[in-house]
Design an enzyme around this catalytic site. Structure first.
Site, short mmCIF file in Angstrom:
data_model
loop_
_atom_site.label_atom_id
_atom_site.label_comp_id
_atom_site.label_asym_id
_atom_site.label_seq_id
_atom_site.Cartn_x
_atom_site.Cartn_y
_atom_site.Cartn_z
N GLU B 52 0.82 -1.22 0.00
CA GLU B 52 0.00 0.00 0.00
C GLU B 52 0.85 1.27 0.00
OE1 GLU B 52 -0.52 -2.60 1.95
OE2 GLU B 52 -2.57 -3.28 1.54
N PHE B 114 -11.16 -7.59 13.73
CA PHE B 114 -10.04 -8.02 12.88
C PHE B 114 -9.72 -6.93 11.85
CE2 PHE B 114 -8.53 -10.28 9.01
CZ PHE B 114 -7.30 -10.64 9.51
N GLN B 115 -8.47 -6.60 11.73
CA GLN B 115 -7.97 -5.57 10.81
C GLN B 115 -8.66 -4.23 11.02
OE1 GLN B 115 -7.78 -7.25 6.79
NE2 GLN B 115 -5.75 -8.01 7.28
N LYS B 164 -17.53 -1.31 5.88
CA LYS B 164 -18.02 -2.38 5.00
C LYS B 164 -19.53 -2.30 4.79
CE LYS B 164 -18.34 -7.38 4.72
NZ LYS B 164 -18.21 -8.63 5.49
N MET B 477 24.06 9.31 1.82
CA MET B 477 23.96 10.59 2.53
C MET B 477 24.29 10.40 4.01
SD MET B 477 23.62 13.74 1.92
CE MET B 477 22.58 14.44 0.65
#
Lengths: 168, 568
Positions: B52, B114-115, B164, B477
């Site tokens: 993502e 969940f999630q 959802k 760097m």
């Protein structure tokens, strides 16, 4: 310097944490934060009291102005304004001190709103200094618990200033 | 009115908004959106990222290259938290992206389902605004608002959280035509009094300089900027984000300023009597970070669309709130027809003298390849006509110094947040936005490893995309700072183990080529750039090369370290 900031915001979930988040992100503390619906149920008024230098406050106000949910924001610090907060105090009330507590409540125009066998609960409104002074005087009697609302504030009406009960 | 479920409303509204590509990954709570997606095939292309964060940088790269909002779709919890780095990156560089996340059903909110994660709370500090949608019929209006907020005013990311049950709920589709938000009124034109004040200051000035930033690119102000600079003969310097806003081959151009800016640019800003900042926020990397000693003799005009940037780092004498393009138009209208430019010659000559004294240069001798040489060669081989997406690190600064950007939206990089791993997915987003342009991702071995899984996505979409990987086996760097400020204590900056990047590319189905000698560089670049498909060109470079000039952190702009001899 102590600043009293008034905000009109959308009455939606999450708005208060957006406002408070600006302070936490910079590590600043909020002295008090008061929020309730306005005449328009879709908006809320937030009164926020904080301490910071003018530069920081200016930045914070600019960021408030950028927020989608903030309709307007006003720093009342430099304005003539009325400020009040309310406090509930439960104070120990023994036989020897009961009369003294009531006398002080009378002087400060506090109300007794609950009487118990060993305590009084008092309600007082006033500016921060008055509330602090009242608490200091009750301290020796034994304050058991307090609940303070924090400051609510409004600009004075320019045409009718200094006329009301706010001279208390 | 057509009845449909929230998931279908989602696509209908995207189409109405003119969105034709979205970057995302499916997952539990957003599966119904993916379930209805095939119905919209041909109208909306979905790019299946492998992470993502990759999807979010792709949307960001798309937005920066096209000027249109980039769109991300992903599920809840870990997917949403994976987008946070991408959102914060877009926020710091004012890139308009809209991130749609799935969420647990409304009755489950706050139950540690969940999630589940608090997407609104987590992204509040790094978005311009965010929404939790509670009813399907609110979804189109919320989406319209999200796109409007993301792409108006100062462009920024917006997140829309879609539970959802909202995605599944059926209702009538109502897409509003107009958006009205009473708390959101971004400025457009500048205040006429401030415009006049600015004109007076400009006409009075003897040593003015334009300090151009990314806002010039967001507002498409190129033509106005060129006309403004030419009519007043004002030299133009640029921040990292402003590269490309002004043509670099123009004689008034003084190159990039700041921590790794040119000597001439920094000396010019330091010695100026009037800094005209347009769409720049006086970031510490652009000013050296010593705000008290910034341009001590100068008055400052600050043109910006975001009021919170005014007086934030530098106290400004004339702030003008507004869109850079519109304000420049106003300034041009307010300028007198005849302007006395006497004395300007002397100022421009002084700047030229500084430039000749300490030009941006390198000295490619010996067997080790210098990155500066590679970038300069890339600039020549592509005839300065590619979109260059650089990652973060030494190579990023060398790209800014040695590639000649003549057009807006051709230089894409993570400036504000300095997000390693941004470059490659963002380059993919830029290629989706501009399929006809040559797009080159310039990255280091350190930064490429942070999102190299997206090679699969690039190959899957048969992209014609080039990766120039400059391998010095180090976090370059970090190593440079260790050389300069930590007495050469190279703690954890060396990679003991690295993949064989050529084989890695090949294993994904891309093409990989490698060069390790200076004489191979040009041919390798030519071969790589002219080979169709995803091509990774790995060049083994010298880890001891340092980015110069440099202002040490917190230094003043005239206090520059010009080269290795200055390092104590």
């Amino acid at each position: 310097m102590r600043h009293t900031i008034s905000l009109f915001v959308d009455n939606e979930s999450g708005v208060l944490s957006r406002v408070a988040g600006l302070f936490s992100a910079r590590g600043f503390n909020i002295e008090s934060l008061n929020v309730a619906e306005t005449l328009d149920p879709d908006t809320s008024r937030i009164t926020l009291v904080t301490t910071g230098d003018d530069f920081i406050i200016e930045q914070v106000i600019k960021r408030f102005n950028n927020m989608v949910n903030v309709i307007w924001v006003d720093d009342l610090t430099e304005e003539t304004r009325v400020e009040r907060e309310m406090i509930l105090i439960r104070v120990e009330a023994k036989q020897a001190t009961r009369a003294e507590i009531l006398r002080m409540a009378d002087i400060f125009r506090a109300k007794v709103i609950d009487v118990g066998a060993e305590s009084y609960t008092l309600e007082l409104t006033g500016d921060k200094e008055k509330v602090n002074a009242f608490m200091e005087l009750l301290e020796p009697m034994g304050i058991k618990e307090i609940a303070r609302t924090g400051t609510v504030a409004m600009k004075r009406d320019a045409k009718k200033s200094n006329t009301g009960e706010d001279k208390e | 009115m057509a009845r449909m479920i929230g998931a279908e409303m989602f696509f209908e509204t995207l189409i109405e908004e003119g969105i034709d590509v979205i970057f995302g990954l499916p997952g539990g709570y957003v599966l119904k959106v993916y379930d209805v997606m095939p119905k919209f095939e041909g109208k909306i292309k979905h790019v299946l990222a492998r992470h993502e964060q990759g999807a979010t940088h792709m949307a960001d790269g798309y937005a920066r290259a096209s000027g249109k909002p980039g769109v991300v779709l992903c599920t809840s919890g870990p997917a949403a938290t994976n987008t946070v780095t991408g959102i914060a990156t877009a926020q710091m560089d004012s890139s308009p992206i809209v991130v749609f996340t799935g969420q647990v059903p409304l009755p489950y909110l706050g139950s540690d389902a969940f999630q589940e994660a608090d997407h609104i709370g987590i992204t509040r500090p790094c978005t311009k605004h965010n929404y939790l949608v509670r009813k399907a019929k609110d979804l189109p209006k919320t989406m319209k608002e999200a796109f409007y907020i993301a792409s108006s005013g100062r462009p920024s990311p917006v997140l829309v959280d879609m539970p959802k049950d909202v995605i599944l709920e059926e209702d009538e589709l109502v897409i509003p035509k107009e958006i009205s938000l009473r708390g959101y009124k971004p400025p457009t034109k500048g205040d006429p009094n401030q415009i006049q004040k600015a004109v007076d200051m400009i006409l009075k000035s003897k040593r003015p300089i334009i300090f151009g930033g990314g806002g010039l690119i967001h507002s498409n102000a190129r033509e106005e900027l060129i006309e403004f600079a030419h009519r007043l003969e004002v030299p133009v310097t640029s921040t990292l984000m402003g590269l490309g806003a002004y043509p670099q081959d123009d004689p008034l151009y003084v190159h990039m300023l700041g921590m790794h800016g040119s000597y001439a640019a920094n000396m010019a800003v330091h010695s100026s009597d009037l800094v005209i900042s347009i769409g720049a926020r006086f970031d510490d990397r652009a000013t050296g970070g010593n705000f008290d000693e910034f341009s001590p003799d100068a008055e400052i005009i600050h043109i910006d669309i975001d009021p919170s940037t005014i007086d934030k780092n530098i106290v400004v004498h004339c702030p003008i709130l507004g869109d850079a393009k519109l304000v420049l138009q106003q300034l041009l209208e307010a300028l007198p027809s005849k302007i006395d430019l006497a004395g300007r010659k002397e100022w421009l000559a002084q700047i030229n003298e500084w430039d000749e004294k300490h030009p941006m240069s390198y000295n490619q001798t010996g067997d080790k390849v210098l990155t500066t040489y590679v970038i300069d060669t890339l600039s020549k081989v592509t005839e300065d006509d590619a979109i260059i997406v650089s990652d973060v690190g030494q190579h990023q600064m060398w790209v800014a110094q040695f590639y000649k950007f003549n057009y807006p939206r051709t230089h894409i990089t993570s400036g504000g947040l300095g997000t390693m791993g941004f470059g490659f997915p963002a380059a993919m987003g830029a290629k989706f936005a501009c399929p006809d342009k040559q797009v080159v991702c310039v990255c280091g071995d350190g930064s490429f490893q942070m999102n190299m899984q997206e090679l699969a996505t690039a190959v899957e979409h048969k992209m014609d995309l080039k990766i120039l990987l400059l391998n010095n086996r180090h976090h370059g760097m970090v190593r440079q700072w260790q050389t300069m400020f930590f007495e050469g204590n190279y703690s954890a900056s060396y990679f003991e183990v690295l993949p064989d990047f050529v084989m890695l590319a090949e294993s994904f189905g891309a093409k990989g080529i490698r060069a390790d000698k200076p004489e191979q560089v040009e041919a390798t670049l030519k071969e790589g750039l002219s080979t169709e498909g995803v091509v990774l060109m790995e060049i083994m470079v010298d880890c001891e090369e340092l980015v110069y000039p440099m202002i040490a952190p917190g230094g003043a702009m005239n206090d520059m370290i010009l080269g290795a001899v200055d390092v104590a």
